[in-house]
Design an enzyme around this catalytic site. Sequence first.
Site, mmCIF file in Angstrom:
data_model
loop_
_atom_site.group_PDB
_atom_site.id
_atom_site.type_symbol
_atom_site.label_atom_id
_atom_site.label_comp_id
_atom_site.label_asym_id
_atom_site.label_seq_id
_atom_site.Cartn_x
_atom_site.Cartn_y
_atom_site.Cartn_z
ATOM 1 N N SER A 8 0.852 -1.191 0.000
ATOM 2 C CA SER A 8 0.000 0.000 0.000
ATOM 3 C C SER A 8 0.888 1.242 0.000
ATOM 4 O O SER A 8 1.617 1.493 0.970
ATOM 5 C CB SER A 8 -0.880 0.023 1.247
ATOM 6 O OG SER A 8 -1.358 1.349 1.466
ATOM 7 N N HIS A 33 -1.139 -1.525 -4.207
ATOM 8 C CA HIS A 33 -2.412 -1.153 -3.567
ATOM 9 C C HIS A 33 -2.477 0.365 -3.424
ATOM 10 O O HIS A 33 -1.586 0.984 -2.848
ATOM 11 C CB HIS A 33 -2.507 -1.832 -2.195
ATOM 12 C CG HIS A 33 -3.820 -1.701 -1.523
ATOM 13 N ND1 HIS A 33 -4.929 -2.430 -1.884
ATOM 14 C CD2 HIS A 33 -4.220 -0.907 -0.493
ATOM 15 C CE1 HIS A 33 -5.951 -2.100 -1.100
ATOM 16 N NE2 HIS A 33 -5.545 -1.185 -0.240
ATOM 17 N N ASP A 35 -4.558 3.436 -2.129
ATOM 18 C CA ASP A 35 -5.612 3.779 -1.162
ATOM 19 C C ASP A 35 -6.175 5.175 -1.387
ATOM 20 O O ASP A 35 -5.549 6.167 -1.041
ATOM 21 C CB ASP A 35 -5.023 3.715 0.257
ATOM 22 C CG ASP A 35 -4.951 2.310 0.784
ATOM 23 O OD1 ASP A 35 -3.913 1.947 1.361
ATOM 24 O OD2 ASP A 35 -5.933 1.571 0.610
ATOM 25 N N MET A 37 -8.733 7.984 -0.431
ATOM 26 C CA MET A 37 -9.569 8.402 0.703
ATOM 27 C C MET A 37 -10.144 9.790 0.417
ATOM 28 O O MET A 37 -9.412 10.692 0.020
ATOM 29 C CB MET A 37 -8.734 8.438 1.984
ATOM 30 C CG MET A 37 -8.137 7.099 2.340
ATOM 31 S SD MET A 37 -7.077 7.223 3.800
ATOM 32 C CE MET A 37 -6.452 5.548 3.865
ATOM 33 N N HIS A 66 -8.201 0.869 -4.175
ATOM 34 C CA HIS A 66 -9.110 0.679 -3.038
ATOM 35 C C HIS A 66 -9.813 2.010 -2.784
ATOM 36 O O HIS A 66 -9.233 2.930 -2.226
ATOM 37 C CB HIS A 66 -8.281 0.231 -1.816
ATOM 38 C CG HIS A 66 -9.080 0.078 -0.570
ATOM 39 N ND1 HIS A 66 -8.497 -0.040 0.672
ATOM 40 C CD2 HIS A 66 -10.419 0.007 -0.349
ATOM 41 C CE1 HIS A 66 -9.442 -0.158 1.584
ATOM 42 N NE2 HIS A 66 -10.620 -0.151 0.996
ATOM 43 N N MET A 68 -11.916 4.210 -0.881
ATOM 44 C CA MET A 68 -12.604 4.521 0.370
ATOM 45 C C MET A 68 -13.300 5.855 0.145
ATOM 46 O O MET A 68 -12.875 6.907 0.642
ATOM 47 C CB MET A 68 -11.601 4.568 1.528
ATOM 48 C CG MET A 68 -11.067 3.190 1.880
ATOM 49 S SD MET A 68 -9.536 3.225 2.805
ATOM 50 C CE MET A 68 -8.362 3.375 1.440
ATOM 51 N N MET A 137 -11.496 -5.794 5.593
ATOM 52 C CA MET A 137 -10.732 -4.782 6.308
ATOM 53 C C MET A 137 -10.429 -5.281 7.713
ATOM 54 O O MET A 137 -11.342 -5.644 8.458
ATOM 55 C CB MET A 137 -11.510 -3.462 6.395
ATOM 56 C CG MET A 137 -11.674 -2.725 5.069
ATOM 57 S SD MET A 137 -10.137 -2.401 4.209
ATOM 58 C CE MET A 137 -9.316 -1.314 5.388
ATOM 59 N N GLY A 142 -8.887 4.307 6.928
ATOM 60 C CA GLY A 142 -8.593 5.741 7.069
ATOM 61 C C GLY A 142 -7.142 6.035 7.357
ATOM 62 O O GLY A 142 -6.718 7.176 7.261
ATOM 63 N N GLY A 144 -2.825 4.165 7.624
ATOM 64 C CA GLY A 144 -1.917 3.025 7.693
ATOM 65 C C GLY A 144 -1.376 2.912 9.112
ATOM 66 O O GLY A 144 -1.657 3.754 9.973
ATOM 67 N N GLY A 145 -0.623 1.829 9.383
ATOM 68 C CA GLY A 145 0.056 1.695 10.670
ATOM 69 C C GLY A 145 -0.826 1.337 11.848
ATOM 70 O O GLY A 145 -0.421 1.477 13.000
ATOM 71 N N ASP A 175 -6.610 -6.436 4.545
ATOM 72 C CA ASP A 175 -6.033 -5.097 4.460
ATOM 73 C C ASP A 175 -6.095 -4.385 5.808
ATOM 74 O O ASP A 175 -7.173 -4.091 6.309
ATOM 75 C CB ASP A 175 -6.821 -4.282 3.411
ATOM 76 C CG ASP A 175 -6.232 -2.894 3.190
ATOM 77 O OD1 ASP A 175 -6.839 -2.119 2.427
ATOM 78 O OD2 ASP A 175 -5.191 -2.590 3.789
ATOM 79 N N GLY A 176 -4.890 -4.182 6.384
ATOM 80 C CA GLY A 176 -4.831 -3.398 7.612
ATOM 81 C C GLY A 176 -4.119 -4.143 8.727
ATOM 82 O O GLY A 176 -4.635 -5.140 9.223
ATOM 83 N N GLY A 177 -2.934 -3.653 9.103
ATOM 84 C CA GLY A 177 -2.215 -4.256 10.227
ATOM 85 C C GLY A 177 -1.573 -5.589 9.911
ATOM 86 O O GLY A 177 -1.250 -6.363 10.815
ATOM 87 N N GLY A 197 1.185 -1.968 4.179
ATOM 88 C CA GLY A 197 1.741 -0.634 3.990
ATOM 89 C C GLY A 197 2.991 -0.487 4.846
ATOM 90 O O GLY A 197 4.115 -0.591 4.354
ATOM 91 N N SER A 198 2.771 -0.313 6.153
ATOM 92 C CA SER A 198 3.914 -0.074 7.049
ATOM 93 C C SER A 198 4.863 -1.268 7.082
ATOM 94 O O SER A 198 6.083 -1.089 7.135
ATOM 95 C CB SER A 198 3.428 0.268 8.459
ATOM 96 O OG SER A 198 2.339 -0.551 8.810
#
Length: 220
Positions: A8, A33, A35, A37, A66, A68, A137, A142, A144-145, A175-177, A197-198
């Site tokens: 991401s 990816h 993102d 927003m 993606h 959002m 999700m 909203g 990253g990280g 997606d996420g964490g 991402g992170s």
Amino acid sequence: MKYVIAPSILSADFTQLGSEIKQTEDNGASFLHFDVMDGMFVPNISFGIPVMKSIRKATRQIMDAHLMVHDPIRYVEAFRDAGADLITVHYEACPDVAKALVKIKDMGLKAGLSINPDTPVGVVREYLEIVDMILVMSVYPGAGGQKFIRESLDRLRDIRRMIQESGRDIDLQIDGGVTLDNMPEIIEAGANIFVAGSAVFTGDIGENVRKCMEIFRKYE
Ligand code: DX5
Ligand code: ZN
């Protein structure tokens, strides 16, 4: 099962975006990816069409948009024109989910449907004949990280079962964490496309992607 890492770019250094994307591609990331927003569907504002147009020229990766975005059907043609290969819309953001998904398919793109952590997994069932991918999700969208929401594992198992029952070849994206540490249990729960991402853009990007690919090889 083909496992894919989808970095991401939200977590990338935008002063080095081209070279950081190249490091992910050169080390095996076949998706990118993206993102988007809008500050409405999610509190944050990220980036949009001009950035995608620009990086489209810099990579052969599958551009995984993606959205959002509130009422995303308004933007699917613009993202197709900017170079998206796959467009994911949120169940919670579409006045007419089927209409948005069909429009994406009719443009010759792959269509993804995303659900937030507190949306019941059963809502995706009626779209399994249309979608190419379901995005679960594992954070509230909203930023990253954020920390992986562990209840997502059961949600992945439920949706993987629905996909198997449908008989269709539908990808399951998380997606996420996502981190190198939790990736194995996420694989075992049924996901096959991993947004990170992170975990990718912190530290040595190439090494992070290679480590993801090493984990995948244990399961392929
Ligand atoms: C969150 C985005 C995610 C996020 C992932 O709203 O949809 O793609 O950028 O970042 P990490 O992997 O750091 O959680
Ligand atoms: Zn995302």
